[in-house]
Design a protein around this motif. Structure first.
Motif, PDB file in Angstrom:
ATOM      1  N   SER A 196       6.528 -18.954 -19.524  1.00  0.00           N
ATOM      2  CA  SER A 196       6.805 -17.754 -18.741  1.00  0.00           C
ATOM      3  C   SER A 196       7.272 -16.635 -19.666  1.00  0.00           C
ATOM      4  N   PHE A 197       7.023 -15.405 -19.229  1.00  0.00           N
ATOM      5  CA  PHE A 197       7.441 -14.215 -19.955  1.00  0.00           C
ATOM      6  C   PHE A 197       8.243 -13.345 -18.997  1.00  0.00           C
ATOM      7  N   ALA A 198       9.512 -13.127 -19.305  1.00  0.00           N
ATOM      8  CA  ALA A 198      10.371 -12.328 -18.433  1.00  0.00           C
ATOM      9  C   ALA A 198      10.275 -10.857 -18.791  1.00  0.00           C
ATOM     10  N   GLY A 199      10.055 -10.041 -17.770  1.00  0.00           N
ATOM     11  CA  GLY A 199      10.075  -8.598 -17.924  1.00  0.00           C
ATOM     12  C   GLY A 199      11.288  -8.039 -17.206  1.00  0.00           C
ATOM     13  N   ARG A 200      11.319  -6.754 -17.087  1.00  0.00           N
ATOM     14  CA  ARG A 200      12.451  -6.106 -16.419  1.00  0.00           C
ATOM     15  C   ARG A 200      12.474  -6.428 -14.929  1.00  0.00           C
ATOM     16  N   TYR A 201      11.319  -6.369 -14.270  1.00  0.00           N
ATOM     17  CA  TYR A 201      11.245  -6.581 -12.821  1.00  0.00           C
ATOM     18  C   TYR A 201      10.495  -7.848 -12.418  1.00  0.00           C
ATOM     19  N   LEU A 202       9.660  -8.342 -13.325  1.00  0.00           N
ATOM     20  CA  LEU A 202       8.777  -9.463 -13.009  1.00  0.00           C
ATOM     21  C   LEU A 202       8.854 -10.530 -14.087  1.00  0.00           C
ATOM     22  N   LYS A 260      17.594 -13.695  -3.755  1.00  0.00           N
ATOM     23  CA  LYS A 260      18.696 -12.739  -3.591  1.00  0.00           C
ATOM     24  C   LYS A 260      18.245 -11.465  -2.884  1.00  0.00           C
ATOM     25  N   ILE A 261      16.936 -11.259  -2.758  1.00  0.00           N
ATOM     26  CA  ILE A 261      16.425 -10.135  -1.966  1.00  0.00           C
ATOM     27  C   ILE A 261      16.339 -10.642  -0.534  1.00  0.00           C
ATOM     28  N   LYS A 262      17.279 -10.229   0.276  1.00  0.00           N
ATOM     29  CA  LYS A 262      17.424 -10.776   1.634  1.00  0.00           C
ATOM     30  C   LYS A 262      16.523 -10.116   2.676  1.00  0.00           C
ATOM     31  N   SER A 263      16.242  -8.836   2.521  1.00  0.00           N
ATOM     32  CA  SER A 263      15.462  -8.108   3.522  1.00  0.00           C
ATOM     33  C   SER A 263      14.017  -8.604   3.572  1.00  0.00           C
ATOM     34  N   ASN A 264      13.591  -9.078   4.731  1.00  0.00           N
ATOM     35  CA  ASN A 264      12.211  -9.549   4.885  1.00  0.00           C
ATOM     36  C   ASN A 264      11.205  -8.428   4.654  1.00  0.00           C
ATOM     37  N   PRO A 269      -2.757 -10.291 -12.225  1.00  0.00           N
ATOM     38  CA  PRO A 269      -4.018 -10.796 -12.772  1.00  0.00           C
ATOM     39  C   PRO A 269      -4.346 -12.186 -12.224  1.00  0.00           C
ATOM     40  N   ARG A 270      -5.643 -12.525 -12.169  1.00  0.00           N
ATOM     41  CA  ARG A 270      -6.057 -13.852 -11.704  1.00  0.00           C
ATOM     42  C   ARG A 270      -5.510 -14.936 -12.610  1.00  0.00           C
ATOM     43  N   ASN A 271      -5.191 -16.067 -12.028  1.00  0.00           N
ATOM     44  CA  ASN A 271      -4.689 -17.242 -12.747  1.00  0.00           C
ATOM     45  C   ASN A 271      -3.323 -17.019 -13.402  1.00  0.00           C
ATOM     46  N   PHE A 272      -2.552 -16.113 -12.849  1.00  0.00           N
ATOM     47  CA  PHE A 272      -1.183 -15.892 -13.290  1.00  0.00           C
ATOM     48  C   PHE A 272      -0.276 -15.931 -12.076  1.00  0.00           C
ATOM     49  N   GLY A 273       0.860 -16.556 -12.229  1.00  0.00           N
ATOM     50  CA  GLY A 273       1.876 -16.515 -11.204  1.00  0.00           C
ATOM     51  C   GLY A 273       2.859 -15.413 -11.536  1.00  0.00           C
ATOM     52  N   ILE A 274       3.533 -14.921 -10.531  1.00  0.00           N
ATOM     53  CA  ILE A 274       4.523 -13.859 -10.733  1.00  0.00           C
ATOM     54  C   ILE A 274       5.783 -14.219  -9.954  1.00  0.00           C
ATOM     55  N   ILE A 275       6.916 -14.056 -10.609  1.00  0.00           N
ATOM     56  CA  ILE A 275       8.212 -14.160  -9.938  1.00  0.00           C
ATOM     57  C   ILE A 275       8.770 -12.744  -9.909  1.00  0.00           C
ATOM     58  N   ILE A 276       9.092 -12.276  -8.731  1.00  0.00           N
ATOM     59  CA  ILE A 276       9.662 -10.929  -8.572  1.00  0.00           C
ATOM     60  C   ILE A 276      11.174 -11.057  -8.689  1.00  0.00           C
ATOM     61  N   ARG A 277      11.731 -10.415  -9.708  1.00  0.00           N
ATOM     62  CA  ARG A 277      13.165 -10.515  -9.978  1.00  0.00           C
ATOM     63  C   ARG A 277      13.970  -9.639  -9.011  1.00  0.00           C
ATOM     64  N   THR A 278      15.236  -9.953  -8.855  1.00  0.00           N
ATOM     65  CA  THR A 278      16.126  -9.233  -7.940  1.00  0.00           C
ATOM     66  C   THR A 278      16.156  -7.734  -8.229  1.00  0.00           C
ATOM     67  N   VAL A 279      16.126  -7.345  -9.501  1.00  0.00           N
ATOM     68  CA  VAL A 279      16.209  -5.926  -9.856  1.00  0.00           C
ATOM     69  C   VAL A 279      14.965  -5.137  -9.451  1.00  0.00           C
ATOM     70  N   ALA A 280      13.920  -5.822  -8.973  1.00  0.00           N
ATOM     71  CA  ALA A 280      12.714  -5.123  -8.507  1.00  0.00           C
ATOM     72  C   ALA A 280      12.923  -4.480  -7.138  1.00  0.00           C
ATOM     73  N   ARG A 281      14.018  -4.831  -6.468  1.00  0.00           N
ATOM     74  CA  ARG A 281      14.306  -4.276  -5.143  1.00  0.00           C
ATOM     75  C   ARG A 281      14.236  -2.749  -5.184  1.00  0.00           C
ATOM     76  N   ASP A 282      13.472  -2.180  -4.261  1.00  0.00           N
ATOM     77  CA  ASP A 282      13.320  -0.730  -4.097  1.00  0.00           C
ATOM     78  C   ASP A 282      12.539  -0.036  -5.215  1.00  0.00           C
ATOM     79  N   LYS A 283      11.915  -0.796  -6.109  1.00  0.00           N
ATOM     80  CA  LYS A 283      11.127  -0.180  -7.179  1.00  0.00           C
ATOM     81  C   LYS A 283       9.744   0.180  -6.649  1.00  0.00           C
ATOM     82  N   ASN A 284       9.156   1.203  -7.263  1.00  0.00           N
ATOM     83  CA  ASN A 284       7.842   1.667  -6.806  1.00  0.00           C
ATOM     84  C   ASN A 284       6.719   0.959  -7.567  1.00  0.00           C
ATOM     85  N   ILE A 285       5.505   1.189  -7.133  1.00  0.00           N
ATOM     86  CA  ILE A 285       4.350   0.516  -7.715  1.00  0.00           C
ATOM     87  C   ILE A 285       4.176   0.867  -9.195  1.00  0.00           C
ATOM     88  N   GLU A 286       4.518   2.096  -9.578  1.00  0.00           N
ATOM     89  CA  GLU A 286       4.375   2.511 -10.974  1.00  0.00           C
ATOM     90  C   GLU A 286       5.287   1.693 -11.886  1.00  0.00           C
TER      91      GLU A 286
END
Length: 178
Positions: free
Chosen positions: A39-45, A59-63, A78-95
């Motif tokens: 796995s490779f950890a980024g800022r949000y993913l 930890k992101i409680k809002s459905n 990307p295809r054949n990759f899994g993604i974990i969305i980190r808590t700090v991604a809350r309220d972040k935009n697509i960019e």
């Protein structure tokens, strides 16, 4: 898949080369713990090659927010990759999420290129240095300045911030008390 109670000899053979990631450093008499789930950890993913699932931090409680983030990430994943969305991604935009994804894909591509040329045992990829990891996890829009008194650490932090936001790197200042 490996059975929980299976034998390692049924999966691997002596001398077989495999790609592993150090999940936990050695402590005292215990050796390091390794995993084949890279796995490779980024800022949000977190990018997980060879998987195809999107997970959201518990930890992101809002459905609504969980659904929004999952929908965005499924669109840029990307295809054949899994993604974990980190808590700090809350309220972040697509960019923001896309920029993070691109940086993670580049780190994976660099690792794959090294893998083709490597001879075992060999380090293929490195986690960010401690300073950059701290900056990745702590710095947010409320930061207006970061003062660093080490030229080498200053350069590392500026380079890291430039890799995803050239305007954010402007808040880093070299402190020279002379």
């Amino acid at each position: 898949e490996v059975e929980k109670n299976g034998k390692i000899g049924n999966v691997l053979t002596t001398g077989q080369k495999i790609l592993v990631q150090v999940a936990k450093e050695a402590i005292s008499t215990k050796g390091p713990r390794v995993t084949t789930e890279i796995s490779f950890a980024g800022r949000y993913l977190v990018l997980v090659p060879f998987m195809d699932k999107v997970s959201v931090s518990q930890k992101i409680k809002s459905n609504e927010e969980r659904k929004r983030l999952k929908k965005i990430v499924q669109g840029i994943k990307p295809r054949n990759f899994g993604i974990i969305i980190r808590t700090v991604a809350r309220d972040k935009n697509i960019e923001d999420l896309t920029a993070d994804m691109e940086q993670l894909k580049q780190r994976w591509a660099t690792a794959v290129n090294k893998l083709y040329k490597a001879t075992a045992p060999s380090k293929i990829a490195d986690e960010l240095d401690k300073t950059s990891a701290l900056v990745r996890d702590m710095v947010n829009d409320s930061f207006h300045a970061i003062y660093i008194d080490s030229q080498s650490i200053y350069r590392e932090v500026v380079d890291y911030l430039n890799s995803f936001s050239s305007e954010k790197s402007n808040i880093v200042k070299f402190y020279n008390e002379k």
